[in-house]
Scaffold this motif. Structure first.
Motif, mmCIF file in Angstrom:
data_model
loop_
_atom_site.group_PDB
_atom_site.id
_atom_site.type_symbol
_atom_site.label_atom_id
_atom_site.label_comp_id
_atom_site.label_asym_id
_atom_site.label_seq_id
_atom_site.Cartn_x
_atom_site.Cartn_y
_atom_site.Cartn_z
ATOM 1 N N VAL A 59 -39.246 31.196 42.886
ATOM 2 C CA VAL A 59 -39.106 32.633 43.124
ATOM 3 C C VAL A 59 -37.621 32.989 43.160
ATOM 4 C CG1 VAL A 59 -39.677 34.550 44.645
ATOM 5 C CG2 VAL A 59 -41.213 32.581 44.489
ATOM 6 N N PRO A 60 -37.174 33.932 42.325
ATOM 7 C CA PRO A 60 -35.763 34.330 42.352
ATOM 8 C C PRO A 60 -35.379 34.892 43.719
ATOM 9 C CG PRO A 60 -36.868 35.176 40.390
ATOM 10 C CD PRO A 60 -37.943 34.643 41.285
ATOM 11 N N ASP A 61 -34.125 34.731 44.072
ATOM 12 C CA ASP A 61 -33.652 35.209 45.370
ATOM 13 C C ASP A 61 -33.848 36.709 45.547
ATOM 14 O OD1 ASP A 61 -32.890 32.641 46.052
ATOM 15 O OD2 ASP A 61 -30.798 32.921 45.445
ATOM 16 N N ASP A 62 -33.781 37.452 44.435
ATOM 17 C CA ASP A 62 -33.866 38.906 44.555
ATOM 18 C C ASP A 62 -35.268 39.453 44.312
ATOM 19 O OD1 ASP A 62 -34.087 38.505 41.840
ATOM 20 O OD2 ASP A 62 -32.482 39.890 41.269
ATOM 21 N N PHE A 63 -36.287 38.570 44.182
ATOM 22 C CA PHE A 63 -37.635 39.073 43.908
ATOM 23 C C PHE A 63 -38.117 39.981 45.036
ATOM 24 C CE2 PHE A 63 -42.302 38.796 44.100
ATOM 25 C CZ PHE A 63 -42.608 39.282 42.838
ATOM 26 N N GLY A 64 -37.830 39.597 46.264
ATOM 27 C CA GLY A 64 -38.253 40.390 47.412
ATOM 28 C C GLY A 64 -37.182 41.323 47.934
ATOM 29 N N ARG A 65 -36.145 41.564 47.132
ATOM 30 C CA ARG A 65 -35.072 42.461 47.581
ATOM 31 C C ARG A 65 -35.456 43.911 47.330
ATOM 32 N NH1 ARG A 65 -28.903 42.959 45.075
ATOM 33 N NH2 ARG A 65 -28.286 44.751 46.348
ATOM 34 N N ASN A 66 -35.335 44.707 48.375
ATOM 35 C CA ASN A 66 -35.591 46.140 48.288
ATOM 36 C C ASN A 66 -34.290 46.841 47.912
ATOM 37 O OD1 ASN A 66 -36.304 48.814 48.579
ATOM 38 N ND2 ASN A 66 -37.108 48.608 50.645
ATOM 39 N N PHE A 67 -34.094 47.122 46.626
ATOM 40 C CA PHE A 67 -32.856 47.733 46.160
ATOM 41 C C PHE A 67 -32.682 49.133 46.717
ATOM 42 C CE2 PHE A 67 -33.381 44.288 43.192
ATOM 43 C CZ PHE A 67 -32.087 43.899 42.868
ATOM 44 N N GLU A 68 -33.771 49.785 47.087
ATOM 45 C CA GLU A 68 -33.666 51.129 47.649
ATOM 46 C C GLU A 68 -33.116 51.104 49.080
ATOM 47 O OE1 GLU A 68 -37.305 53.339 47.113
ATOM 48 O OE2 GLU A 68 -37.592 52.467 45.123
ATOM 49 N N ALA A 69 -33.272 49.995 49.762
ATOM 50 C CA ALA A 69 -32.799 49.900 51.148
ATOM 51 C C ALA A 69 -31.285 49.926 51.230
ATOM 52 C CB ALA A 69 -33.337 48.639 51.813
ATOM 53 N N ALA A 70 -30.616 49.619 50.120
ATOM 54 C CA ALA A 70 -29.145 49.588 50.122
ATOM 55 C C ALA A 70 -28.554 50.973 49.865
ATOM 56 C CB ALA A 70 -28.647 48.618 49.073
ATOM 57 N N ASP A 71 -29.387 51.946 49.497
ATOM 58 C CA ASP A 71 -28.879 53.289 49.190
ATOM 59 C C ASP A 71 -28.358 53.985 50.434
ATOM 60 O OD1 ASP A 71 -29.610 52.789 46.637
ATOM 61 O OD2 ASP A 71 -31.439 54.001 46.666
ATOM 62 N N ASN A 87 -34.384 39.514 32.997
ATOM 63 C CA ASN A 87 -35.585 38.788 33.395
ATOM 64 C C ASN A 87 -35.804 38.946 34.891
ATOM 65 O OD1 ASN A 87 -37.817 37.096 33.087
ATOM 66 N ND2 ASN A 87 -36.622 35.257 33.497
ATOM 67 N N GLY A 88 -37.063 39.118 35.275
ATOM 68 C CA GLY A 88 -37.393 39.233 36.693
ATOM 69 C C GLY A 88 -37.897 37.924 37.250
ATOM 70 N N TRP A 89 -39.073 37.503 36.782
ATOM 71 C CA TRP A 89 -39.646 36.243 37.247
ATOM 72 C C TRP A 89 -40.850 35.910 36.377
ATOM 73 C CZ3 TRP A 89 -43.439 35.589 41.838
ATOM 74 C CH2 TRP A 89 -43.673 34.225 42.074
#
Length: 306
Positions: free
Chosen positions: A294-306, A236-238
């Protein structure tokens, strides 16, 4: 102005067959096209998501449609701006103009019209003083088909929201609809009437792909579609909730690589001749008016961690 439609998005993913399965479960129809996978909405003769294989999940490009004379005008503005015009990638051939935006995203603008989408039955609801549905039950059947009608919009992470808004309005030919401080900005087509937004930017320290959003018939398809995906094991996202900016009902689900895909319905529509003045909303109204937090990770840029 130039842009009049969002045609498709293309994603680079580690395994296109996994993406085909996910978007098929979401309600799209897929086909193999050489080394690519192409996903379409039921009843619409228009590619909506193109999947190409690569080492990591990324947005490969975004494609917009415009009138032929408008494409010629865009070419002149790009050249005046010093933006290099590129050849179409071998893995996703296509005509029109190809160039990079300020964040390095590959953009394709081609002379084309959006294909018509499958209409939905009129959404009849009862509320005080308005009995629009009488003598029939309003609940959906458990086997309700969930069929997204079209790709409505896509949202990008950006460290340069103001620069992106300037580039897409002044050069590409879109319009700013609304924004919320330096958190998020939403843009619509510049040629004729448009959904409130077809492209948006959300703040991050690096560029990246946030989500794509697909229109369904009503809130039942949002609810049934989201529940089915969660039952299949997708995260689930949000949602379920309603946005302030754009007004649409929403539910987001995480794709296999951490990005989001959204079911939506009832988005604001702005006629081409409307005197719509962009509002700069306060932070508390940047994302939603009601729904779960709003989930904590809704605004998380998963690509920025690459």
């Amino acid at each position: 102005m130039t842009i009049r439609s969002l045609q498709h998005i293309a994603l680079t993913v580690p395994d296109a067959t996994v993406g085909k399965k996910f978007y098929g479960d979401f309600g799209l129809e897929g086909r193999d096209d050489g080394k690519r996978v192409v996903m379409r909405c039921h009843g619409r003769d228009q590619d909506q998501v193109v999947l190409v294989e690569g080492p990591k999940k990324r947005m490969h490009h975004i494609c917009f449609g415009a009138r032929a004379d408008a494409v010629a005008g865009l070419k002149q503005r790009l050249e005046k701006e010093g933006v290099a015009l590129l050849d179409a990638p071998r893995e996703t051939p296509g005509d029109g103009l190809w160039f990079h935006d300020h964040d390095g995203l590959l953009v394709n603008v081609r002379a084309t019209e959006p294909a018509p989408w499958l209409p939905a039955p009129e959404w009849k609801i009862n509320n005080p003083g308005n009995l629009n549905r009488a003598g029939v039950a309003g609940h959906p059947k458990r086997d309700l088909p969930v069929r997204p009608r079209r790709l409505g919009h896509t949202l990008r992470f950006s460290p340069n929201i103001d620069k992106q808004v300037d580039f897409y309005t002044r050069v590409v030919g879109m319009r700013l609809s609304d924004r919320s401080q330096d958190i998020v900005a939403f843009m619509r087509s510049g040629d004729g009437g448009s959904d409130h937004h077809v492209l948006g930017f959300i703040k991050s320290d690096r560029p990246g792909y946030h989500h794509a959003s697909f229109e369904v018939a009503d809130i039942d398809e949002i609810g049934v579609g989201a529940c089915r995906l969660i039952e299949k094991g997708y995260r689930n996202g949000w949602g379920f909730g309603r946005h302030v900016i754009g007004s649409n009902f929403f539910h987001y689900i995480r794709d296999p690589w951490g990005s989001l895909v959204e079911y939506f319905c009832d988005i604001d529509y702005i006629p081409g001749d409307a005197d719509w003045q962009p509002t700069n909303y306060p932070p508390e109204d940047s994302l939603y008016v009601w729904g779960p937090g709003v989930p904590d990770d809704f605004g998380r840029n998963f690509e920025a961690a690459d």
